[in-house]
Design a protein around this motif. Structure first.
Motif, mmCIF file in Angstrom:
data_model
loop_
_atom_site.group_PDB
_atom_site.id
_atom_site.type_symbol
_atom_site.label_atom_id
_atom_site.label_comp_id
_atom_site.label_asym_id
_atom_site.label_seq_id
_atom_site.Cartn_x
_atom_site.Cartn_y
_atom_site.Cartn_z
ATOM 1 N N ALA A 84 3.561 13.758 7.078
ATOM 2 C CA ALA A 84 2.438 12.911 6.662
ATOM 3 C C ALA A 84 1.204 13.779 6.396
ATOM 4 N N GLU A 106 1.502 15.307 3.054
ATOM 5 C CA GLU A 106 1.211 14.298 2.043
ATOM 6 C C GLU A 106 -0.315 14.166 1.844
ATOM 7 N N ASP A 118 -2.860 15.192 -1.466
ATOM 8 C CA ASP A 118 -3.208 13.884 -2.017
ATOM 9 C C ASP A 118 -4.091 13.944 -3.252
ATOM 10 N N MET A 129 -6.320 11.696 -4.146
ATOM 11 C CA MET A 129 -7.700 11.311 -3.873
ATOM 12 C C MET A 129 -8.545 12.529 -3.477
ATOM 13 N N ILE A 158 -14.186 6.977 5.672
ATOM 14 C CA ILE A 158 -13.519 5.703 5.360
ATOM 15 C C ILE A 158 -12.656 5.283 6.558
ATOM 16 N N PHE A 159 -11.933 6.254 7.107
ATOM 17 C CA PHE A 159 -11.017 5.933 8.203
ATOM 18 C C PHE A 159 -11.750 5.704 9.526
ATOM 19 N N MET A 163 -13.147 2.301 10.224
ATOM 20 C CA MET A 163 -12.284 1.121 10.370
ATOM 21 C C MET A 163 -12.261 0.613 11.809
ATOM 22 N N TYR A 182 -5.867 2.804 15.506
ATOM 23 C CA TYR A 182 -4.854 3.663 14.900
ATOM 24 C C TYR A 182 -5.405 4.320 13.635
ATOM 25 N N MET A 183 -6.100 3.504 12.817
ATOM 26 C CA MET A 183 -6.649 4.030 11.576
ATOM 27 C C MET A 183 -7.787 5.010 11.840
ATOM 28 N N ARG A 225 -6.521 8.362 12.160
ATOM 29 C CA ARG A 225 -6.139 9.025 10.906
ATOM 30 C C ARG A 225 -7.311 9.803 10.334
ATOM 31 N N LEU A 275 0.598 -1.249 6.206
ATOM 32 C CA LEU A 275 0.915 0.030 5.574
ATOM 33 C C LEU A 275 0.231 1.174 6.319
ATOM 34 N N HIS A 276 0.768 1.476 7.504
ATOM 35 C CA HIS A 276 0.283 2.589 8.307
ATOM 36 C C HIS A 276 0.821 3.898 7.751
ATOM 37 N N ALA A 277 0.531 4.987 8.473
ATOM 38 C CA ALA A 277 0.852 6.315 7.951
ATOM 39 C C ALA A 277 2.276 6.470 7.435
ATOM 40 N N ARG A 278 3.251 6.090 8.253
ATOM 41 C CA ARG A 278 4.618 6.387 7.851
ATOM 42 C C ARG A 278 5.059 5.602 6.604
ATOM 43 N N ILE A 295 -1.592 8.680 -0.702
ATOM 44 C CA ILE A 295 -1.387 8.132 0.645
ATOM 45 C C ILE A 295 -2.732 7.752 1.261
ATOM 46 N N ASN A 331 -5.439 6.766 -0.309
ATOM 47 C CA ASN A 331 -5.906 5.550 -0.948
ATOM 48 C C ASN A 331 -5.186 4.319 -0.377
ATOM 49 N N MET A 367 -3.650 4.086 2.641
ATOM 50 C CA MET A 367 -4.026 3.866 4.044
ATOM 51 C C MET A 367 -5.444 3.321 4.156
ATOM 52 N N ALA A 368 -6.343 3.848 3.312
ATOM 53 C CA ALA A 368 -7.739 3.419 3.379
ATOM 54 C C ALA A 368 -7.892 1.938 3.049
ATOM 55 N N ALA A 369 -6.920 1.367 2.326
ATOM 56 C CA ALA A 369 -7.003 -0.048 1.980
ATOM 57 C C ALA A 369 -6.655 -0.937 3.176
ATOM 58 N N ALA A 370 -6.100 -0.335 4.237
ATOM 59 C CA ALA A 370 -5.758 -1.056 5.470
ATOM 60 C C ALA A 370 -5.034 -2.364 5.187
ATOM 61 N N LYS A 415 -2.581 -5.162 5.786
ATOM 62 C CA LYS A 415 -1.940 -5.689 6.993
ATOM 63 C C LYS A 415 -0.642 -6.427 6.671
#
Lengths: 532, 87
Positions: free
Chosen positions: A67, A70, A74, A76, A106-107, A110, A114-115, A118, B14-17, B47, B49, B51-54, B56
């Motif tokens: 991950a 990735e 990325d 972005m 951004i993260f 949140m 969990y986020m 990240r 849509l978490h990390a994995r 990825i 983008n 994840m940042a959209a969170a 659910k």
């Protein structure tokens, strides 16, 4: 040559090796005049690709790095850097730094815990790429290929997990106490460690030879020939001592007057058990199940837990005491958001969580019960303050038994259910608890903290944290007496159980079981054998 | 250009994995792949983008592919999301 005295020995041993300073390096962007957009972009690609190459190798063993890879590659991130290079006067380091901060923000903004985490991943990758852009290398304990003594402010699980035990000869940290993560880890890996050594980083240069005596608490930086010779002798003497202790291993833990006690290990995983079995232990007095939860991406399922407990039960058939989830306080879960509390150690933790999240609790209880068919497994409940909590927990075990029975799944019908004695309430009600519990285990780390009202993580009052305080000793005596009156065994699974000053006192008080980190077991055996 | 709506069924969204798997598979497509969630437009090959959209569990997202292989790419990605993204 500098000579430093240390009073906190986290893990015993003697080591002589060059220092490796493990600390954060300066990573702010350099202020050079940028080249052309193409040149700067090319620098970014190169640094990024190198980092991705490294991550690719790591990802073969650990999917977290997949991950990370990735994220490094990325779109972005790339777009952010390029658009900044095109629009401004920034060099690639500045453009990269700004991009990483934007994305991380951004993260971290949140709500989801969990986020938020990240965001830390993004920053971590940012650091790696930034180091390449600046042409420096990040300190990495996983990259060492020579003997060293690590000198750090503090070490976290993410650092220690990378250490290769072939090369780490010793650990010295400025922070941390004997019950901190690094101490517990060093003991279980048998690496000499001294913690709470203030100012050590200022005394040491990378590569300087360090002599450390993590027995008498001495560090000598940049020693002369005389000291080196002296340490050579010390090292030999220590090895002799090790040898002597190892020869005692096959003797059961019996005092001179013939009292047999149990000598057990505290463990966090199956690997720890394997390590402790070599020392001829009488069982596992504390299996910290929380590590299964902490080192995971989700609440471990019944099947996942069963697989681990079963392996542990088979490995250590004498006795395996599994403590149910002890989370909260200073221990959090990456995938579960705990509300922020004013006093986490007095808050929602351990059995209080389990009795509320009943489904989760029952998954664990079923897993333990199923493993009990493969060895001598005991269940232990943490942080009990009332009879109701103990009865309710036992009731849930009975429900789980019934479910297993209906499905024809094997378990030990007579499984013992005991409790941690670590709250003042449990001490005051010890007589009543002794009628309900099958065994007691004294958790001295928390018991000391709660009886004395001294936060064990607070450095300012560290001197007041004292397990030999008369109030704590009196409590221990009361627990043992109360347990014996009802004919149940009383053990101890705090660090105190392996303390050389405490063992004779505890034997005198009648403690039945001594459970400690693997590194203390040999010493405790010798002490027991020599006590009347 | 083709698009299709699909509901995310992963327990933790849509978490990390799962995000990583989706970004990887989208990256293999020759089409330009976008995800629309409410007002948000997401680059499916990113990825971060995603994840940042969170996003659910239970959220309906619109997947849009554009390119020579758009039909096949869309079908493949929709199936991947519906099958739970490897979870």
């Amino acid at each position: 040559m500098v000579n430093i005295k240390v009073d906190k020995t986290a893990s015993r041993g003697i080591a002589v090796a060059p220092a490796y300073k493990y600390q954060e390096i300066e990573l702010s962007p350099d202020t050079y005049i940028p080249g052309s957009v193409e040149e700067e972009t090319e620098k970014f690609y190169q640094a990024r690709d190198e980092v991705m190459e490294t991550l690719k190798k790591l990802s073969a063993d650990n999917e977290i790095f997949a991950a990370h890879m990735e994220i490094a590659g990325d779109f972005m991130l790339q777009e952010g850097v390029i658009s900044k290079l095109q629009s401004g006067q920034q060099n690639v380091q500045q453009a990269f730094q700004d991009t990483i901060e934007e994305i991380a923000a951004i993260f971290t903004g949140m709500d989801d815990a969990y986020m938020k985490e990240r965001g830390a991943d993004v920053k971590d990758i940012g650091k790696q790429i930034m180091a390449r852009l600046k042409g420096t290398t990040l300190p990495d304990l996983g990259n060492m290929d020579r003997e060293y003594i690590v000198v750090a402010k503090d070490l976290y699980p993410s650092d220690t997990v990378k250490m290769d035990t072939r090369w780490v000869k010793g650990i010295i940290t400025e922070e941390g106490g004997v019950t901190s993560h690094v101490s517990i880890m060093a003991k279980s890996m048998n690496i000499p460690a001294l913690v709470g050594v203030k100012g050590i980083l200022a005394h040491v240069e990378d590569g300087m030879t360090i002599c450390m005596d993590a027995k008498n608490g001495e560090i000598i930086v940049d020693p002369d020939k005389t000291v080196l010779d002296e340490y050579e002798d010390k090292k030999n003497a220590y090895q002799q001592e090790r040898l002597r202790l190892e020869q005692l291993r096959m003797q059961p833990a019996v005092t001179k007057s013939g009292k047999r006690v149990s000598l057990c290990a505290n463990v966090g995983n199956v690997e720890d058990i394997r390590h402790a079995m070599v020392m001829n232990i009488d069982g596992v007095g504390l299996f910290r199940s929380e590590f299964l939860y902490m080192e995971n991406t989700h609440f471990p399922t019944e099947e996942e837990q069963f697989a681990v407990y079963k392996e542990a039960a088979v490995l250590c058939p004498q006795e395996l005491t599994i403590r149910t989830l002890d989370i909260g306080g200073d221990k959090e879960l990456p995938y579960y958001q705990f509300e922020k509390e004013e006093n986490p150690f007095l808050g929602w933790r351990a059995i209080r969580i389990s009795l509320e999240l009943k489904d989760m609790f029952k998954e664990q209880l079923r897993a333990i019960l199923r493993a009990s068919a493969y060895g001598h497994v005991r269940i232990m409940f943490p942080m009990i303050i009332s009879l109701w909590e103990l009865q309710e927990s036992k009731k849930l075990v009975e429900e789980c038994k019934e479910e297993l029975r209906q499905n024809g799944i094997a378990y030990d019908e007579g499984i013992e259910m005991g409790m941690m004695m670590e709250t003042p309430a449990s001490v005051m009600l010890a007589d009543e608890f002794a009628k309900e519990a099958d065994f007691f285990s004294i958790g001295t780390n928390d018991l000391t903290q709660y009886i004395l009202s001294v936060d064990r993580g607070n450095k300012k009052i560290a001197e007041r944290y004292d397990s030999f305080h008369p109030a704590v000793l009196k409590a221990i005596g009361q627990i043992i007496t109360a347990g014996h009156k009802e004919g149940i065994k009383v053990g101890m699974c705090g660090e105190m159980a392996g303390d050389s000053k405490a063992v004779p006192i505890l034997l005198e008080m009648g403690l039945d079981e001594f459970s400690m980190s693997a590194g203390s077991i040999d010493y405790a055996r010798e002490l027991i054998l020599n006590t009347i | 250009m083709v698009s299709k709506k699909v509901v995310v069924n992963n327990a933790s969204g849509l978490h990390a994995r799962p995000a990583s798997l989706l970004a990887q598979e989208a990256g293999k497509c020759s089409s330009d792949v976008k995800i629309f969630v409410g007002e948000k437009k997401i680059e499916a090959k990113s990825i971060l983008n995603i994840m940042a959209a969170a996003i659910k569990k239970g959220t309906e997202i619109e997947l849009q592919c554009e390119g020579a292989q758009e039909q096949a790419d869309l079908a493949k990605l929709v199936e991947l999301i519906e099958s739970g993204l490897g979870e």
